[in-house]
Enzyme design. Structure first.
Site, short mmCIF file in Angstrom:
data_model
loop_
_atom_site.label_atom_id
_atom_site.label_comp_id
_atom_site.label_asym_id
_atom_site.label_seq_id
_atom_site.Cartn_x
_atom_site.Cartn_y
_atom_site.Cartn_z
N LYS A 254 0.82 -1.13 -0.04
CA LYS A 254 0.15 0.01 0.10
C LYS A 254 0.98 1.39 0.06
CE LYS A 254 -1.06 0.05 4.78
NZ LYS A 254 -1.91 -0.34 5.87
N ARG A 255 2.06 1.09 0.20
CA ARG A 255 2.93 2.31 0.12
C ARG A 255 3.09 2.74 -1.42
NH1 ARG A 255 7.05 3.53 5.09
NH2 ARG A 255 5.20 3.47 6.43
#
Ligand code: GLU
Length: 498
Positions: A254-255
């Site tokens: 998700k980064r």
């Protein structure tokens, strides 16, 4: 012939991940293709991280996509309960059985001792693993200490040499040396099972015939195989699906990429298109066509056409496919879908109280509150020019706030405010100094309806996405800054979060 039964077994510990939906889709197709059943089991033995909200989000996300299960915690079925936290007695019974048969043993080692053993092994450049200390205790001594209530875990025995052959439906036989396997903890000191025990016991009791799971589980397969052997159970067929990747080939995270199914819902993707795209992850139709429905995928399904090269989950490709879907909808249907997306009474009712007092005509609503109906906003760096803060401080505020909000579990205005406040206080700023930055990132303008309410209404996915977009527009964080800011985040502690 036995009926094919597949399952997904997500842990409800965060946002509903696209990887969960991808694995669910392939399990569903495999089961349906064979006229079998598809089961949903909730693996919530990690009591600290599992939540009912997250469990509900998994159901909602899968249903939104059009994935239905035949048995599960919410729909019931003959093999329940389907939530591991409700099956404690069962695991205890099977763990006792393994100890009685001599395949597992109580281990009383303290954390200090285990740390010391690990440090010594690392110093000798060996793979850190349990040294077998408690395995050699006389069974009656071990029993006595257990009966006396001494804290302990239950560990499984594993061979110390030789090779385990993992028969994978995609790769064929995969050989993994036993000396890489640790004497896995099966029951924790709190009496709860670990993934390994609970997963094997449940797959067996629930009659699962084929296990399609992510390839991150392949290295630990020998332990599961050994457990089937210890119990004398037939092992289900195993299939290790390739992991989804970011466009730069790293594991989807998700980064770098939004990974929550709800993000894609809020962005205005069509569930059918999203499911279609997930079906394209490492798999193709015999005629290679890009656009297909779930039913078409089931009809043509063949697990052997899964290719092992890491499939890339790319929002641009997904958008392209979504465009195909949208343009082919009958126009009436298109209008209905738009309504469902964000022009529905429920969403409008959240926004109405915040715009009613600020407009004189309805036509002023779009300029004031259009950002409620957008994904990424057209941002200008000048929006973030700040009287008191320099460039680096602006980025620092955005980054720290983003991280704080990423850790926030309950998305409520007060808690969101708490996060922003914690960042402001840490940097010795006033809330009113940092709010203009929030306005700019979230609303794309310097003033609008209350931005804290707007963040609550937009939800975690879009809020975090916009903060990330703003940060990227301003140049992100350099390696050095990221390190420094991460340290600051850690020293802020949990203030505001939860
Ligand atoms: N609970 C595991 C997970 O969250 C299940 C993995 C499996 O399918 O065995 O991924």
């Amino acid at each position: 012939m036995t009926t094919v039964r597949t399952r997904i077994a997500p842990s409800p510990t965060g946002d509903p991940h696209v990887g969960t939906a991808y694995i669910a889709l392939f399990n569903l197709c495999f089961a349906r293709q064979h006229g079998g059943q598809f089961i949903l089991r909730i693996e919530d033995t990690d009591q600290l991280r599992s939540t009912r909200e997250s469990e509900q989000q998994i159901y909602d996300a899968l249903r939104w996509l059009g994935i239905e299960w035949d048995e599960g915690p919410d729909v019931g079925g003959p093999h329940g309960p389907y939530r591991q936290s409700e099956r404690g007695e069962i695991y205890k019974r099977y763990s006792d059985e393994l100890v009685e048969k001599g395949h597992a043993f109580p281990c009383f080692c303290s954390a200090e001792r285990l740390n010391q053993v690990r440090a010594e092994q690392q110093a000798r450049k060996e793979t850190p693993r349990y040294d077998g200390h408690c395995m050699h205790l006389a069974p009656d001594e071990a029993q006595r200490r257990v009966a006396a209530g001494e804290p302990h875990v239950i560990r499984m025995k594993v061979p110390s040499e030789g090779i385990c052959t993992v028969p994978d439906m995609l790769r064929g036989d995969v050989e993994i040396p036993w000396d890489r396997m640790d004497m896995q903890v099966l029951m924790k000191a709190d009496g709860l099972p670990t993934y390994f025990l609970a997963n094997v016991v449940d797959d067996h009791l629930m009659g699962i015939t084929h296990v399609l799971r992510g390839e991150e589980w392949l290295p630990s397969a020998p332990k599961l195989i050994k457990l089937y052997e210890y119990f004398g159970w037939e092992q289900p067929a195993l299939c290790y699906m390739p992991l989804l990747r970011n466009p730069d080939k790293s594991k989807l995270s998700k980064r770098k990429n939004p990974t929550s199914v709800t993000f894609y819902e809020r962005m205005g993707f069509l569930p059918q298109a999203m499911l279609n795209y997930l079906g394209r992850m490492g798999w193709s139709m015999p005629d290679e066509r890009e656009k297909f429905t779930l039913n078409e995928m089931i009809e043509q399904f063949d697990i052997q056409r899964v290719s092992l090269g890491g499939p890339i989950f790319d929002m641009e490709k997904l958008s392209w496919l979504n465009g195909q879907w949208l343009r082919e909808l009958p126009v009436e249907q298109f209008a209905v879908e738009v309504q469902k997306w964000a022009l529905n009474p429920e969403y409008l009712m959240k926004i109405a109280p915040h715009v009613q007092g600020r407009v004189e005509t309805f036509s002023q609503i779009a300029p004031l509150a259009g950002f409620f109906f957008s994904g990424a906003l057209p941002l200008e760096p000048s929006l973030f020019a700040h009287k008191k803060l320099d460039d680096a401080q602006v980025r620092q505020v955005l980054q720290l706030t983003l991280w704080k909000l990423e850790a926030l579990r309950q998305w409520e205005k007060e808690r969101i405010t708490g996060c922003i406040q914690a960042v402001a206080e840490y940097l010795e700023l006033k809330l009113r100094d940092v709010m203009p930055l929030m306005f700019a990132a979230i609303a794309g303008q310097t003033s609008s309806v209350s931005v804290l309410d707007a963040m609550e209404i937009l939800g975690p996915d879009l809020t975090r996405y916009r903060l990330r977009m703003a940060l990227e527009l301003l140049g992100g964080a350099s390696k050095k800054e990221a390190k420094e800011w991460e340290r600051q985040l850690a020293s802020m502690g949990n203030q505001g979060v939860r």
